[in-house]
Design an enzyme around this catalytic site. Sequence first.
Site, PDB file in Angstrom:
ATOM      1  N   PRO A  77      54.091  91.114  42.812  1.00 12.02           N
ATOM      2  CA  PRO A  77      54.842  92.376  42.849  1.00 12.02           C
ATOM      3  C   PRO A  77      55.713  92.606  44.090  1.00 12.02           C
ATOM      4  O   PRO A  77      56.905  92.899  43.968  1.00 12.02           O
ATOM      5  CB  PRO A  77      53.743  93.440  42.772  1.00 12.02           C
ATOM      6  CG  PRO A  77      52.562  92.751  42.169  1.00 12.02           C
ATOM      7  CD  PRO A  77      52.642  91.332  42.608  1.00 12.02           C
ATOM      8  N   THR A 108      60.681  90.184  43.183  1.00 15.36           N
ATOM      9  CA  THR A 108      61.744  91.018  43.771  1.00 15.36           C
ATOM     10  C   THR A 108      61.167  91.675  45.014  1.00 15.36           C
ATOM     11  O   THR A 108      60.345  92.589  44.906  1.00 15.36           O
ATOM     12  CB  THR A 108      62.210  92.105  42.785  1.00 15.36           C
ATOM     13  OG1 THR A 108      62.608  91.483  41.574  1.00 15.36           O
ATOM     14  CG2 THR A 108      63.378  92.888  43.356  1.00 15.36           C
ATOM     15  N   LYS A 187      70.314  90.705  43.549  1.00 12.98           N
ATOM     16  CA  LYS A 187      69.450  91.459  42.626  1.00 12.98           C
ATOM     17  C   LYS A 187      69.320  92.923  43.081  1.00 12.98           C
ATOM     18  O   LYS A 187      69.409  93.850  42.267  1.00 12.98           O
ATOM     19  CB  LYS A 187      68.072  90.779  42.594  1.00 12.98           C
ATOM     20  CG  LYS A 187      66.933  91.601  42.056  1.00 12.98           C
ATOM     21  CD  LYS A 187      66.798  91.534  40.566  1.00 12.98           C
ATOM     22  CE  LYS A 187      65.655  92.408  40.082  1.00 12.98           C
ATOM     23  NZ  LYS A 187      65.641  92.648  38.679  1.00 12.98           N
ATOM     24  N   LYS A 262      61.010 101.077  43.264  1.00 12.86           N
ATOM     25  CA  LYS A 262      60.749 100.023  44.258  1.00 12.86           C
ATOM     26  C   LYS A 262      62.042  99.299  44.631  1.00 12.86           C
ATOM     27  O   LYS A 262      62.392  99.163  45.797  1.00 12.86           O
ATOM     28  CB  LYS A 262      59.731  99.020  43.695  1.00 12.86           C
ATOM     29  CG  LYS A 262      59.415  97.901  44.667  1.00 12.86           C
ATOM     30  CD  LYS A 262      58.597  96.789  44.032  1.00 12.86           C
ATOM     31  CE  LYS A 262      59.444  95.850  43.239  1.00 12.86           C
ATOM     32  NZ  LYS A 262      59.160  94.434  43.324  1.00 12.86           N
TER      33      LYS A 262
HETATM   34  P1  NAD Z   1      52.765  92.663  37.381  1.00  8.90           P
HETATM   35  O1  NAD Z   1      52.109  93.643  38.294  1.00  8.90           O
HETATM   36  O2  NAD Z   1      52.649  92.805  35.919  1.00  8.90           O
HETATM   37  O3  NAD Z   1      52.225  91.179  37.745  1.00  8.90           O
HETATM   38  C1  NAD Z   1      52.038  90.699  39.043  1.00  8.90           C
HETATM   39  C2  NAD Z   1      50.834  89.764  39.052  1.00  8.90           C
HETATM   40  O4  NAD Z   1      50.666  89.253  40.371  1.00  8.90           O
HETATM   41  C3  NAD Z   1      49.531  90.473  38.679  1.00  8.90           C
HETATM   42  O5  NAD Z   1      48.894  89.771  37.626  1.00  8.90           O
HETATM   43  C4  NAD Z   1      48.720  90.431  39.965  1.00  8.90           C
HETATM   44  O6  NAD Z   1      47.319  90.337  39.746  1.00  8.90           O
HETATM   45  C5  NAD Z   1      49.277  89.192  40.629  1.00  8.90           C
HETATM   46  N1  NAD Z   1      49.043  89.134  42.081  1.00  8.90           N
HETATM   47  C6  NAD Z   1      49.173  90.125  42.995  1.00  8.90           C
HETATM   48  N2  NAD Z   1      48.873  89.675  44.214  1.00  8.90           N
HETATM   49  C7  NAD Z   1      48.549  88.369  44.071  1.00  8.90           C
HETATM   50  C8  NAD Z   1      48.130  87.366  44.972  1.00  8.90           C
HETATM   51  N3  NAD Z   1      47.984  87.602  46.281  1.00  8.90           N
HETATM   52  N4  NAD Z   1      47.858  86.132  44.484  1.00  8.90           N
HETATM   53  C9  NAD Z   1      47.994  85.876  43.162  1.00  8.90           C
HETATM   54  N5  NAD Z   1      48.378  86.786  42.252  1.00  8.90           N
HETATM   55  C10 NAD Z   1      48.652  88.026  42.715  1.00  8.90           C
HETATM   56  O7  NAD Z   1      54.283  92.606  37.859  1.00  8.90           O
HETATM   57  P2  NAD Z   1      55.534  92.028  37.027  1.00  8.90           P
HETATM   58  O8  NAD Z   1      56.099  93.112  36.156  1.00  8.90           O
HETATM   59  O9  NAD Z   1      55.159  90.697  36.439  1.00  8.90           O
HETATM   60  O10 NAD Z   1      56.591  91.838  38.205  1.00  8.90           O
HETATM   61  C11 NAD Z   1      56.538  90.732  39.099  1.00  8.90           C
HETATM   62  C12 NAD Z   1      57.814  90.752  39.946  1.00  8.90           C
HETATM   63  O11 NAD Z   1      58.946  90.648  39.062  1.00  8.90           O
HETATM   64  C13 NAD Z   1      58.016  92.059  40.729  1.00  8.90           C
HETATM   65  O12 NAD Z   1      58.528  91.778  41.993  1.00  8.90           O
HETATM   66  C14 NAD Z   1      58.991  92.852  39.872  1.00  8.90           C
HETATM   67  O13 NAD Z   1      59.777  93.731  40.634  1.00  8.90           O
HETATM   68  C15 NAD Z   1      59.841  91.725  39.293  1.00  8.90           C
HETATM   69  N6  NAD Z   1      60.503  92.070  38.022  1.00  8.90           N
HETATM   70  C16 NAD Z   1      59.819  92.740  37.048  1.00  8.90           C
HETATM   71  C17 NAD Z   1      60.480  93.086  35.860  1.00  8.90           C
HETATM   72  C18 NAD Z   1      59.762  93.837  34.773  1.00  8.90           C
HETATM   73  O14 NAD Z   1      60.439  94.370  33.884  1.00  8.90           O
HETATM   74  N7  NAD Z   1      58.439  93.900  34.778  1.00  8.90           N
HETATM   75  C19 NAD Z   1      61.823  92.726  35.674  1.00  8.90           C
HETATM   76  C20 NAD Z   1      62.484  91.994  36.659  1.00  8.90           C
HETATM   77  C21 NAD Z   1      61.798  91.675  37.848  1.00  8.90           C
END
Ligand code: NAD
Length: 320
Positions: A77, A108, A187, A262
Amino acid sequence: MVTADYKSVGFIGLGAMGAPMVRHLAAKLPHGTPIFVFDVVESIVDDICTQHPGRIFKSTNAKDVAEKSEIIITMVPEGSHVKTVYLDPETGTCCSDVSGKLFIDCSTIDTATSLMVKDDIAQNFPSASFYDAPVSGGVVGAKKGTIAFFLGCASDDPNLPRLTHLLSMMGKQIIPCGGPSLGLAAKLSNNYLSGIIAIACSEAMDMGMRSGLDPRVLANVYAAGTAQNTICDKFNPVPGVYPEAPSSNGYKEGFKVQLMRKDFGLAVEMARRVGTQLVLGDAGLETYDGASKDPRCRDLDSRVVYRYLGGNEDWQKEKP
Ligand code: NAD
């Protein structure tokens, strides 16, 4: 044509984006390439490994993934999580010898953290490489394999063909943005613009509707005039204007308002650091901050900002 030979690939962070991305790798990497995965939520790791026996393997921490993999992709995240994944002295990827390995961070996060991790790797393991590669296209795009990658590398970078080949298994467009951290800068500036347009579109639709206009007519006017934009055309914040927009489906299945908060905050921080004079930054941030905390809006698509600003969602009852 790249004839890529992938000995092993690692993936850390199997959340809403990471899980579907790793599934695409499992479907498209050459048959003999094992994938080593880790997430702090163990049940997610177990589920994905069970679903892909002999292909996706469980690792105990980020260090373990890095030891076993030639290329390591991370999708967590925030900047603090990226720091932990890479630099934790006990379990981070960089506490074993990662010489020659290729790291791709798709999270991101702020550009300063990304550059800090890149510099740390470059100092300790000069033959290893680290790239920022944030994505756009949301969870639906990650599932369909249509996300875009904004890659923090130059168009003449020797690793670009290999990066493009690998990332193309998970997405449709790979855009090299010029150099380290510039994928993130691209981005964040994109999401700042998109976030501001959504607020402006909500306000403009609202003033037109309160003056007596049908929102469908308004949307046609913008599309034909100088205000034409994708938010209005395809993600119109007013329910019922564009049937496939998240707003027309209860603001579900879009880009969560908390994620917009965020990214918007990170963009404003970046703008301050580089000296951009922002007129709209504080107003935008306050709006997304408020919307992300509002129980009527939380967890919904960020275009729910129209609801947050008091827009009429029941106009169809008055104008069928
Ligand atoms: P999410 O919270 O669904 O998934 C993140 C995962 O990372 C979780 O499963 C969490 O347990 C894991 N995690 C956290 N800390 C960790 C660590 N120290 N070691 C291993 N795993 C760890 O988030 P997401 O929606 O998949 O988003 C991930 C990134 O992508 C973010 O930066 C977000 O801004 C970006 N993003 C998300 C979207 C969207 O629509 N969801 C779109 C574009 C970009």
